[in-house]
Design a protein around this motif. Structure first.
Motif, PDB file in Angstrom:
ATOM      1  N   ASN A  70      15.517  10.242  -2.391  1.00 28.75           N
ATOM      2  CA  ASN A  70      16.268   9.029  -2.070  1.00 28.75           C
ATOM      3  C   ASN A  70      17.614   9.395  -1.470  1.00 28.75           C
ATOM      4  O   ASN A  70      18.547   9.648  -2.226  1.00 28.75           O
ATOM      5  N   PRO A  71      17.751   9.477  -0.177  1.00 29.06           N
ATOM      6  CA  PRO A  71      16.713   9.387   0.849  1.00 29.06           C
ATOM      7  C   PRO A  71      16.109  10.754   1.115  1.00 29.06           C
ATOM      8  O   PRO A  71      16.669  11.782   0.735  1.00 29.06           O
ATOM      9  N   ASP A  73      14.153  12.542   4.512  1.00 29.36           N
ATOM     10  CA  ASP A  73      13.489  12.516   5.812  1.00 29.36           C
ATOM     11  C   ASP A  73      12.135  13.222   5.734  1.00 29.36           C
ATOM     12  O   ASP A  73      11.170  12.820   6.385  1.00 29.36           O
ATOM     13  N   GLU A  76       9.638  10.739   4.364  1.00 34.39           N
ATOM     14  CA  GLU A  76       9.370   9.710   5.370  1.00 34.39           C
ATOM     15  C   GLU A  76       8.424  10.214   6.454  1.00 34.39           C
ATOM     16  O   GLU A  76       7.559   9.485   6.915  1.00 34.39           O
ATOM     17  N   TYR A 124       7.737   5.189  -2.581  1.00 31.92           N
ATOM     18  CA  TYR A 124       7.883   4.703  -1.207  1.00 31.92           C
ATOM     19  C   TYR A 124       8.420   3.274  -1.146  1.00 31.92           C
ATOM     20  O   TYR A 124       9.099   2.917  -0.190  1.00 31.92           O
ATOM     21  N   THR A 128      12.331   3.813   0.252  1.00 32.37           N
ATOM     22  CA  THR A 128      12.188   3.672   1.703  1.00 32.37           C
ATOM     23  C   THR A 128      12.184   2.175   1.987  1.00 32.37           C
ATOM     24  O   THR A 128      12.198   1.357   1.069  1.00 32.37           O
ATOM     25  N   ARG A 130       9.722   0.617   3.171  1.00 31.53           N
ATOM     26  CA  ARG A 130       8.313   0.237   3.266  1.00 31.53           C
ATOM     27  C   ARG A 130       7.949  -0.782   2.192  1.00 31.53           C
ATOM     28  O   ARG A 130       8.514  -0.792   1.108  1.00 31.53           O
TER      29      ARG A 130
END
Length: 148
Positions: A70-71, A73, A76, A124, A128, A130
């Protein structure tokens, strides 16, 4: 006519409604929205039990020892690989948010496809942008293609 709402409260203050309301903007069907919310509940518990010692309660990682979720890349951009790593672990270094992490991640071979679906649905949807439900069938397909 009023709607019945079932609310689940966590220590972190997260509130989930098990029944969709008028404010739902998800592309998921009503049934999948309910299933997703159930997965979020169980996924959070599984995350706390199996992942939070290294990645932290809020997914922020631990310095340069354990990478953040969190976060992330890496997470993702590498969904299938992330699923494989949860099940099979990892020994090779990875780069997350431009930082290299060399600490191996242990495998969790005893986690079922459903449990991995719950964990990934939680991760997720929490960290994210999403709005997804990850099914055990999707996890099985990914794991069948994994190279440990």
């Amino acid at each position: 006519m009023s709607k019945l709402y079932i609310q689940v409260f966590f220590g972190c203050g997260l509130i989930l409604n098990a029944c969709g309301g008028q404010g739902d903007t998800s592309d998921l069907s009503r049934e999948d929205q309910i299933k997703k919310k159930q997965y979020m509940v169980f996924g959070r518990d599984l995350y706390v039990a199996h992942c939070s010692n290294c990645h932290g309660q809020e997914g922020k990682g631990l310095g340069r020892l354990y990478p953040p979720l969190n976060p992330s890349d890496f997470m993702e951009e590498n969904f299938e690989l992330s699923v494989c790593i949860i099940k099979n672990g990892a020994v090779d270094p990875i780069v997350v948010n431009d930082i290299e992490y060399v600490q191996p991640m242990p495998a969790f071979p005893n986690l079922t496809d459903l449990e991995i679906a719950e964990i990934t649905t939680y991760i997720y949807n929490t960290w994210t942008d999403r709005d997804i439900l990850i099914t055990p069938q999707e996890i099985r397909k990914i794991l069948d293609d994994c190279k440990p």
